[in-house]
Each structure stands twice: as C-alpha cells, then as structure tokens.
Design an enzyme around this catalytic site. Structure first.
Site, PDB file in Angstrom:
ATOM      1  N   CYS A 113       0.813  -1.224   0.000  1.00 28.95           N
ATOM      2  CA  CYS A 113       0.000   0.000   0.000  1.00 28.95           C
ATOM      3  C   CYS A 113       0.847   1.276   0.000  1.00 28.95           C
ATOM      4  CB  CYS A 113      -0.948   0.003   1.192  1.00 28.95           C
ATOM      5  SG  CYS A 113      -1.929  -1.486   1.276  1.00 28.95           S
ATOM      6  N   HIS A 254      -3.575   6.776   3.266  1.00 33.05           N
ATOM      7  CA  HIS A 254      -3.950   5.511   2.632  1.00 33.05           C
ATOM      8  C   HIS A 254      -5.342   5.116   3.118  1.00 33.05           C
ATOM      9  CE1 HIS A 254      -4.110   1.517   1.216  1.00 33.05           C
ATOM     10  NE2 HIS A 254      -3.887   0.944   2.383  1.00 33.05           N
ATOM     11  N   ASN A 285     -10.141  -0.647  -0.008  1.00 34.01           N
ATOM     12  CA  ASN A 285      -8.680  -0.512   0.025  1.00 34.01           C
ATOM     13  C   ASN A 285      -8.113  -0.958  -1.327  1.00 34.01           C
ATOM     14  OD1 ASN A 285      -5.936  -0.780   0.441  1.00 34.01           O
ATOM     15  ND2 ASN A 285      -6.106  -1.888   2.380  1.00 34.01           N
TER      16      ASN A 285
HETATM   17  O1  UT7 Z   1      -3.699  -1.643   3.584  1.00 39.36           O
HETATM   18  C1  UT7 Z   1      -3.058  -1.769   4.822  1.00 39.36           C
HETATM   19  C2  UT7 Z   1      -3.369  -2.993   5.428  1.00 39.36           C
HETATM   20  N1  UT7 Z   1      -4.709  -3.274   5.835  1.00 39.36           N
HETATM   21  C3  UT7 Z   1      -5.258  -2.715   6.919  1.00 39.36           C
HETATM   22  O2  UT7 Z   1      -4.822  -1.694   7.365  1.00 39.36           O
HETATM   23  C4  UT7 Z   1      -6.402  -3.435   7.568  1.00 39.36           C
HETATM   24  C5  UT7 Z   1      -6.220  -3.383   9.076  1.00 39.36           C
HETATM   25  N2  UT7 Z   1      -7.211  -4.092   9.856  1.00 39.36           N
HETATM   26  C6  UT7 Z   1      -8.507  -3.760   9.876  1.00 39.36           C
HETATM   27  O3  UT7 Z   1      -8.945  -2.891   9.165  1.00 39.36           O
HETATM   28  C7  UT7 Z   1      -9.401  -4.465  10.880  1.00 39.36           C
HETATM   29  O4  UT7 Z   1      -8.607  -5.245  11.758  1.00 39.36           O
HETATM   30  C8  UT7 Z   1     -10.471  -5.374  10.216  1.00 39.36           C
HETATM   31  C9  UT7 Z   1     -11.520  -4.507   9.533  1.00 39.36           C
HETATM   32  C10 UT7 Z   1      -9.834  -6.314   9.213  1.00 39.36           C
HETATM   33  C11 UT7 Z   1     -11.188  -6.195  11.284  1.00 39.36           C
HETATM   34  O5  UT7 Z   1     -11.765  -5.333  12.255  1.00 39.36           O
HETATM   35  P1  UT7 Z   1     -11.561  -5.641  13.800  1.00 39.36           P
HETATM   36  O6  UT7 Z   1     -12.313  -4.610  14.536  1.00 39.36           O
HETATM   37  O7  UT7 Z   1     -10.085  -5.744  14.046  1.00 39.36           O
HETATM   38  O8  UT7 Z   1     -12.301  -7.012  13.960  1.00 39.36           O
HETATM   39  P2  UT7 Z   1     -11.722  -8.394  14.500  1.00 39.36           P
HETATM   40  O9  UT7 Z   1     -10.787  -8.983  13.489  1.00 39.36           O
HETATM   41  O10 UT7 Z   1     -11.219  -8.207  15.893  1.00 39.36           O
HETATM   42  O11 UT7 Z   1     -13.038  -9.270  14.537  1.00 39.36           O
HETATM   43  C12 UT7 Z   1     -14.099  -9.000  15.465  1.00 39.36           C
HETATM   44  C13 UT7 Z   1     -15.187 -10.011  15.223  1.00 39.36           C
HETATM   45  C14 UT7 Z   1     -14.693 -11.449  15.160  1.00 39.36           C
HETATM   46  O12 UT7 Z   1     -15.666 -12.265  15.765  1.00 39.36           O
HETATM   47  P3  UT7 Z   1     -15.466 -12.818  17.253  1.00 39.36           P
HETATM   48  O13 UT7 Z   1     -14.190 -13.609  17.226  1.00 39.36           O
HETATM   49  O14 UT7 Z   1     -15.384 -11.594  18.128  1.00 39.36           O
HETATM   50  O15 UT7 Z   1     -16.700 -13.639  17.477  1.00 39.36           O
HETATM   51  C15 UT7 Z   1     -14.640 -11.743  13.679  1.00 39.36           C
HETATM   52  O16 UT7 Z   1     -14.789 -13.116  13.403  1.00 39.36           O
HETATM   53  O17 UT7 Z   1     -15.816  -9.762  13.943  1.00 39.36           O
HETATM   54  C16 UT7 Z   1     -15.817 -10.964  13.175  1.00 39.36           C
HETATM   55  N3  UT7 Z   1     -15.696 -10.609  11.762  1.00 39.36           N
HETATM   56  C17 UT7 Z   1     -16.755 -10.314  10.993  1.00 39.36           C
HETATM   57  N4  UT7 Z   1     -18.067 -10.267  11.253  1.00 39.36           N
HETATM   58  C18 UT7 Z   1     -18.879  -9.912  10.249  1.00 39.36           C
HETATM   59  C19 UT7 Z   1     -14.561 -10.496  11.021  1.00 39.36           C
HETATM   60  N5  UT7 Z   1     -14.876 -10.135   9.765  1.00 39.36           N
HETATM   61  C20 UT7 Z   1     -16.224 -10.022   9.734  1.00 39.36           C
HETATM   62  C21 UT7 Z   1     -17.135  -9.666   8.713  1.00 39.36           C
HETATM   63  N6  UT7 Z   1     -18.443  -9.622   9.023  1.00 39.36           N
HETATM   64  N7  UT7 Z   1     -16.739  -9.352   7.461  1.00 39.36           N
END
Ligand code: UT7
Length: 328
Positions: A113, A254, A285
C-alpha cells in the site's frame, strides 16, 4: 531551487460495483458490520479482460493529458503494484508500450500500500539529482483476483483501480518538499500472499489445497501498527520541514479503514473533515492505488489550491510506510 512537482494526476476505476449488500449474499457478514468496522460501503471490481495494466494505462493517459506532457517525453515510469499482470515482464513495461513512452525506463515496485509513496520518493530523487526531468508514477491493482471470496476477514476490504501522477523538474518553492520511506520486515508474514512466489509455487499441491494464492492478514496487528506508523511517517515529514500539523491544508492518507484514518488524524490533531481526504466508502482498500486515486480526486475537485501544504501518508504490507509533503 530544483524541485520535483506534480503537474498532472489521473485515475481509473472499473465500472462494476460490489456493495456491502452483495457481500451479505456471499459470506456471513452485514452492511452494518462492514460500515462500522471499516467505513467501506462499496468497492470496484475488474471485469473479465481487464487487468492491472488496463487501469494503469487509463490513469496514466489522464495524468499526461492534465500535465500537457507527451508520453515520449517521459524519462522514467515507476509502477507500484502487488498484483502485476505477470510475474515478469513488469506491468510498467506494458504501460510503456501501450502509451508509447519510447524514451522511458520502466519498472515495477513492490511496497504494497506504500507503493505510490515509494515511487514518488524515487521520482523525486531522480529529478533532484538531474538524471530525469519527467517521471510517471503509478499505483495500480486488481486485488479482486488475489482475494479469497470465502474469507469474510479480508474479502470485504479490497477493491481494484489505479491512480497516476506526472512529476516534473521545476524551479521555485512549490512542489515536493520531502519524501520519507520506512520498512519493518519483522512483520512480513502479518499481511501477505503466501502462494505464487517461489516458496509456494502456483503449481504446488499445497498452494492449491491450502488456498495459499490468496491474501492472508492478521487484521488486528496490522491495524495497531498502521496507526502508529502513519503518525510517525507524518511527523517525520513535518519536522523535516519545520512544520506542525497546523500547517497542513490537506491530509491524504492511505484508504484502508476509516477507523485507522480517524485515529491517525486525531493523533495529528487534524480533525476537521475538510482537511482529510476520505473516499474508501466508494472504493475500499485499493493498496498502492489508494493515495494516487485520492490525490487525483482532491486535485480535480479543487481541494488543492496554490500554496496549500498537502501531506501524503501510507502504510502497508511488509510492513512498509511513508510520507510525502507537498506545497501546491
Ligand atoms: O492496507 C493496509 C493494510 N490493511 C489494513 O490496514 C487493515 C487493518 N485491519 C482492519 O482494518 C481491521 O482489523 C479489520 C476490519 C480487518 C477487522 O476489524 P476488527 O475490529 O479488528 O475485527 P476483528 O478482526 O477483531 O473481529 C471482530 C469479530 C470477530 O468475531 P469474534 O471472534 O469476536 O466472534 C470476527 O470473526 O468480527 C468478526 N468478523 C466479521 N463479522 C462480520 C470479522 N470479519 C467479519 C465480517 N463480518 N466481514
């Protein structure tokens, strides 16, 4: 003083739109979850027969037209991408051929990125040392072909597209004031595509069985590092120029996650909506394309006025991160 200056910008996006509601029908997710956790509402997806070079060529033609520069005047083409048309030759060489930049050297750059800012940094150095006068810097991706459409952790995030900028030698106070690039390879396997390089060849049974050709990401880890690194990159650029966040007219971060952008802007104290460019609700993204697409939109909509200080700030897989400070 010899500087490099962005004299033209362009962008190109696929027509096809994939909304959060469409994704609700593909994986166990909801518009509400995607919107509150990322800020993304829709993303653009390349059609069959469209490639990374397709969008790179369109964005480049548009940037050249704005700059009033002919393709044959270019000395260098730098294309940031992690989704090239082929492992080799470079997609930059394909762009060179398509636009007719017969006098340019062309190469791809892999910095995820941060690819556009890395490219801008090289362009700036080439111009300042006098080895190039006109450089085309491109960020272009077709991420939809390396996204696992059964993995809700990643498939909701990414989109396709390209942005480009013509950078020219110029005298005076306006132009690129400085660029700063960083890497932290300790986290190389936190956000990556395990398959299709030579560790896990595309043809190996393991690559296919374990779906290694798709993006893998530890989202939480990436998130935390992104906020800290983007703040560091921004502050480095400002202090190198004796400036503070109060001097910044426009922050172009970004576009990975709305919460990352908001946290970075808050840490910098750039909280006014009209000082931060945000378009990830439309495109998701787009990795190396996200900053040049945002730059082009800001430029064409009149958000960058003469004398304005614009701060570009990126973070991505590698980890890589970087910034560029520009006086318009
Ligand atoms: O380009 C540079 C690189 N990329 C980034 O900068 C991305 C960086 N990371 C992020 O943007 C975030 O970490 C995400 C958007 C990917 C995830 O958000 P989060 O707030 O960190 O969520 P999480 O991974 O902690 O997941 C929370 C919950 C989980 O369920 P449990 O374990 O709490 O029951 C996930 O399984 O949300 C669940 N989950 C979803 N639920 C519905 C993960 N993806 C989804 C989804 N829909 N698409």
């Amino acid at each position: 003083m010899l500087r490099s200056k962005i004299t033209g910008t362009g962008s190109a996006l696929p027509e096809k739109i994939l909304t959060n509601s469409d994704l609700e029908r593909m994986v166990d997710t909801s518009d509400e979850w995607i919107t509150t956790r990322t800020g993304i509402k829709q993303r653009r997806i390349a059609a069959e027969g469209q490639f990374t070079s397709t969008f790179a060529v369109e964005a480049s033609r548009s940037a050249l037209a704005m700059a009033g520069v002919k393709a044959e005047e270019l000395d260098l083409i730098i294309l940031g991408t992690v989704t090239p048309d082929f492992p080799f030759p470079s997609t930059a060489c394909i762009v060179q051929h398509e636009i007719g930049a017969v006098n340019a050297a062309a190469f791809d750059l892999s910095a995820a990125c941060s690819g556009f800012i890395y490219g801008l940094s090289i362009a700036d150095k080439y111009i300042r040392c006098g080895d190039a006068k006109k450089v085309l810097v491109i960020g272009a991706e077709v991420l939809s072909r390396v996204v696992d459409w059964t993995d809700r952790n990643t498939c909701i995030l990414f989109g396709d597209g390209s942005g480009a900028a013509v950078v020219e030698a110029s005298q005076g106070d306006c132009g690129i004031l400085s660029t700063h690039i960083f890497s932290n390879g300790s986290y190389w396997d936190t956000l990556y595509q395990p398959g299709c390089g030579n560790r896990n060849p595309a043809t190996s049974e393991q690559t296919i069985a374990e779906r290694l050709f798709y993006i893998k990401m530890e989202g939480n880890d990436v998130f935390k590092h992104a906020v800290r690194a983007m703040e560091e990159a921004a502050c480095t650029a400002l202090s190198a120029n004796g400036m503070t966040p109060a001097d910044v007219s426009l922050l172009i971060p970004h576009q990975a996650n709305r919460r990352i952008i908001d946290a970075t802007a808050k840490r910098l104290g750039i909280t006014e909506e009209d000082r931060v460019v945000i378009n990830l609700h439309n495109y998701g993204n787009t990795s190396s394309a996200s900053i040049p697409i945002s730059l082009d939109e800001a430029n064409r909509s009149g958000r960058m006025k003469t004398g304005d200080i614009v701060l570009l700030d990126a973070f991505g897989g590698g980890f890589t991160y970087g910034s560029a400070l520009i006086r318009c």
